[in-house]
Design a protein around this motif. Structure first.
Motif, mmCIF file in Angstrom:
data_model
loop_
_atom_site.group_PDB
_atom_site.id
_atom_site.type_symbol
_atom_site.label_atom_id
_atom_site.label_comp_id
_atom_site.label_asym_id
_atom_site.label_seq_id
_atom_site.Cartn_x
_atom_site.Cartn_y
_atom_site.Cartn_z
ATOM 1 N N ARG A 9 43.987 38.218 35.220
ATOM 2 C CA ARG A 9 43.618 36.807 35.219
ATOM 3 C C ARG A 9 43.751 36.125 36.571
ATOM 4 N NH1 ARG A 9 40.241 35.716 31.230
ATOM 5 N NH2 ARG A 9 41.118 35.918 29.145
ATOM 6 N N ALA A 10 44.393 36.776 37.513
ATOM 7 C CA ALA A 10 44.591 36.127 38.822
ATOM 8 C C ALA A 10 44.241 37.045 39.988
ATOM 9 C CB ALA A 10 46.031 35.640 38.942
ATOM 10 N N ALA A 11 44.924 38.191 40.099
ATOM 11 C CA ALA A 11 44.753 39.040 41.284
ATOM 12 C C ALA A 11 43.352 39.639 41.390
ATOM 13 C CB ALA A 11 45.807 40.144 41.285
ATOM 14 N N VAL A 12 42.869 40.241 40.293
ATOM 15 C CA VAL A 12 41.537 40.873 40.329
ATOM 16 C C VAL A 12 40.427 39.848 40.569
ATOM 17 C CG1 VAL A 12 39.822 42.142 38.961
ATOM 18 C CG2 VAL A 12 42.210 42.889 38.979
ATOM 19 N N PRO A 13 40.387 38.733 39.816
ATOM 20 C CA PRO A 13 39.329 37.742 40.107
ATOM 21 C C PRO A 13 39.424 37.160 41.510
ATOM 22 C CG PRO A 13 40.869 36.910 38.445
ATOM 23 C CD PRO A 13 41.150 38.366 38.607
ATOM 24 N N ALA A 14 40.650 36.985 42.017
ATOM 25 C CA ALA A 14 40.804 36.469 43.380
ATOM 26 C C ALA A 14 40.179 37.421 44.388
ATOM 27 C CB ALA A 14 42.284 36.257 43.700
ATOM 28 N N LEU A 15 40.408 38.725 44.196
ATOM 29 C CA LEU A 15 39.823 39.721 45.106
ATOM 30 C C LEU A 15 38.303 39.772 44.962
ATOM 31 C CD1 LEU A 15 42.458 42.605 44.868
ATOM 32 C CD2 LEU A 15 41.901 41.237 46.888
ATOM 33 N N LEU A 16 37.801 39.660 43.727
ATOM 34 C CA LEU A 16 36.348 39.659 43.532
ATOM 35 C C LEU A 16 35.700 38.479 44.259
ATOM 36 C CD1 LEU A 16 36.137 40.599 39.740
ATOM 37 C CD2 LEU A 16 35.250 41.954 41.644
ATOM 38 N N LEU A 17 36.338 37.322 44.191
ATOM 39 C CA LEU A 17 35.813 36.133 44.863
ATOM 40 C C LEU A 17 35.950 36.234 46.374
ATOM 41 C CD1 LEU A 17 37.209 33.438 42.400
ATOM 42 C CD2 LEU A 17 34.792 33.832 42.855
ATOM 43 N N HIS A 18 37.141 36.575 46.853
ATOM 44 C CA HIS A 18 37.393 36.556 48.297
ATOM 45 C C HIS A 18 36.728 37.714 49.022
ATOM 46 C CE1 HIS A 18 40.775 33.471 49.088
ATOM 47 N NE2 HIS A 18 40.039 33.085 48.066
ATOM 48 N N CYS A 19 36.623 38.882 48.384
ATOM 49 C CA CYS A 19 35.943 40.010 49.032
ATOM 50 C C CYS A 19 34.435 39.768 49.124
ATOM 51 C CB CYS A 19 36.212 41.309 48.279
ATOM 52 S SG CYS A 19 37.850 42.004 48.577
ATOM 53 N N SER A 20 33.923 38.871 48.276
ATOM 54 C CA SER A 20 32.501 38.501 48.358
ATOM 55 C C SER A 20 32.271 37.477 49.467
ATOM 56 C CB SER A 20 32.024 37.933 47.014
ATOM 57 O OG SER A 20 32.157 38.887 45.987
ATOM 58 N N ILE A 21 32.996 36.361 49.408
ATOM 59 C CA ILE A 21 32.740 35.290 50.370
ATOM 60 C C ILE A 21 33.200 35.656 51.778
ATOM 61 C CG2 ILE A 21 32.804 33.503 48.589
ATOM 62 C CD1 ILE A 21 35.624 32.773 49.489
ATOM 63 N N LYS A 197 41.922 32.641 35.133
ATOM 64 C CA LYS A 197 42.534 31.770 34.129
ATOM 65 C C LYS A 197 43.970 31.450 34.527
ATOM 66 C CE LYS A 197 43.360 31.458 29.123
ATOM 67 N NZ LYS A 197 44.765 31.015 29.218
ATOM 68 N N LYS A 198 44.355 30.189 34.377
ATOM 69 C CA LYS A 198 45.738 29.799 34.652
ATOM 70 C C LYS A 198 46.642 30.241 33.507
ATOM 71 C CE LYS A 198 44.446 25.778 37.460
ATOM 72 N NZ LYS A 198 44.398 24.316 37.539
ATOM 73 N N PRO A 199 47.938 30.416 33.757
ATOM 74 C CA PRO A 199 48.859 30.793 32.673
ATOM 75 C C PRO A 199 48.835 29.749 31.558
ATOM 76 C CG PRO A 199 49.945 30.917 34.815
ATOM 77 C CD PRO A 199 48.630 30.245 35.037
ATOM 78 N N SER A 200 48.905 30.207 30.309
ATOM 79 C CA SER A 200 48.879 29.270 29.174
ATOM 80 C C SER A 200 50.103 28.364 29.169
ATOM 81 C CB SER A 200 48.793 30.040 27.856
ATOM 82 O OG SER A 200 49.877 30.943 27.742
ATOM 83 N N SER A 201 51.163 28.798 29.851
ATOM 84 C CA SER A 201 52.389 27.992 29.894
ATOM 85 C C SER A 201 52.295 26.824 30.871
ATOM 86 C CB SER A 201 53.591 28.871 30.279
ATOM 87 O OG SER A 201 53.361 29.473 31.550
#
Length: 431
Positions: A9-21, A197-201
């Protein structure tokens, strides 16, 4: 929720976004080819990259509140704008090839690569940062460093792929590369958008809890504190860009033209490593500002040594001076990257998490301005000082590149003083 979800929910999507831009930094690979294809000098096409960095910073500053309110909307905006900007760039390259010297093609590239992609860059850069810090609360520096390292490493990863595409798509088909990559990066970024996605907490503070918004939070500390952070960030980027923009020619000055590509890749690794290493190291410190002090001290020491020894002017054939010059290049690259990754965590330590995306976005305006001043400062010094000379048949200006260091060392000293006296530790601010 399972603990492993923080990666999904955080690390993988961050890499997908940042490795693209992060591939925006690949512009130098094909800028000459684009210039030749559309019938304009290389200097004219270089402005597309400057505009992209400028609008990255400005869109982050003005759209920080959008990111704060809804990371799904902001990450979708990032995916659409980045992909559309890249596809539009491909279209106007194609148009320019059919109508060489047509100013509409150049303006179209500026708008698509600079403005539209710039919006995608700014929102895409910001969107995963707060989410990472929320999921990795105990290791905020490591988490943000991982994503920002992806941005820095994107050039090293994408460069050989882009070069292979240019070699295999056939002469005069550079626009096809942009169209293909627009699809690839949209898929990557859209996947990141769906996963993020942010943590549900975590519950976003209500307006009453936030006070009167971002400026009220900034003013909750001495205003000189925020000004100091902004100026440190701006100076570090300006000095980094001033040296990095001349890196290839400096390497040629010291007689290493044959391995300039390898050194460029190594420096990119230091850039990415600095983003991850310095930010992870900062997690172990009581005051994250200590990292900036270390970055500035190291940069001053290595710049000073190369200045005193005249390393750039006298380096050819001298192994020790070559090592010192390469050391300077690698240290500045690492510090440049480390400056990026430590900004959001330093800001969160000082101002809390409630408005961090908006405050981080505002701070990225320093990147926008430095993107227009760093390269141009170095280019002006090289063009107005020193004399061109030939080393192994290559025209270079060793004195001009050496003179750039006189300016950057002064700026680094100013940044160190700001770090020492303006950006006060949290305990001192609360007194």
């Amino acid at each position: 929720m399972k603990s492993e979800n923080k990666w999904i929910r955080a690390a993988v999507p961050a890499l997908l976004l940042h490795c693209s831009i992060g591939t925006v930094y690949c512009w130098s690979i094909f800028s000459q080819d684009i210039a030749d294809y559309i019938g304009f000098p290389k200097g004219a096409t270089e402005w597309a990259f400057s505009f992209a960095i400028f609008f990255l910073g400005m869109s982050a500053a003005f759209l920080g509140n959008v990111v704060e309110k809804d990371i799904h909307k902001s990450s979708l905006i990032a995916a659409i704008c980045f992909a559309c900007g890249m596809a539009g760039t491909g279209f106007f390259i194609y148009y320019g090839g059919k109508n060489q010297g047509n100013i509409l093609a150049l303006i179209g590239i500026y708008v698509c690569y600079g403005f539209i992609m710039g919006i995608g860059l700014g929102t895409g850069y910001l969107s995963p940062v707060k989410t990472l810090m929320l999921w990795f609360e105990d290791r905020k520096g490591l988490a943000t460093g991982l994503a920002v390292a992806g941005f820095g490493a994107a050039k090293a990863i994408a460069s050989p792929i882009m070069q292979a595409m240019l070699d295999n798509l056939g002469e005069g088909s550079i626009y096809k590369m942009f169209l293909i990559l627009a699809v690839v990066y949209f898929i990557m970024m859209f996947a990141g958008h769906l996963l993020l996605k942010k943590p549900s907490s975590w519950h976003e503070p209500q307006k009453a809890e936030k006070g009167q918004g971002m400026m009220a939070v900034i003013k909750s500390r001495p205003i000189t504190n925020y000004i100091g952070i902004w100026l440190m960030f701006y100076i570090n980027i300006t000095c980094g860009l001033a040296l990095i923009s001349q890196e290839k020619m400096i390497v040629k000055c010291i007689g290493l033209a044959g391995v300039v590509g390898i050194i460029s890749t190594v420096s990119a690794v230091f850039n990415a490593g600095g983003r991850l290493g310095f930010s992870a190291w900062a997690d172990t410190m009581k005051d994250r500002n200590t990292i900036y002090k270390l970055i500035f001290v190291l940069s001053i020491v290595f710049t000073g040594i190369v200045m005193i020894t005249g390393g750039i002017k006298n380096g050819e054939g001298n192994t020790l001076l070559i090592i010192l010059v390469l050391g300077l290049i690698f240290v500045v690259n690492a510090g440049y990257g480390g400056g990026f990754s430590n900004v959001p965590t330093l800001l969160s330590d000082h101002y809390g998490m409630g408005n961090i995306s908006a405050i981080h976005g505002l701070t990225l305006s320093a990147w926008a301005i430095a993107g227009l001043t760093g390269n141009q400062l170095a280019n002006w010094i090289v063009e107005t000082t020193g004399e061109p000379t030939e080393i192994h048949g290559i025209s270079v200006n060793p004195t001009g590149y050496q003179n750039v260091l006189y300016v950057t060392i002064v700026l680094y000293i100013v940044a160190l003083l700001i770090s020492l006296f303006l950006v006060r530790p949290m305990k001192e601010q609360k007194k």
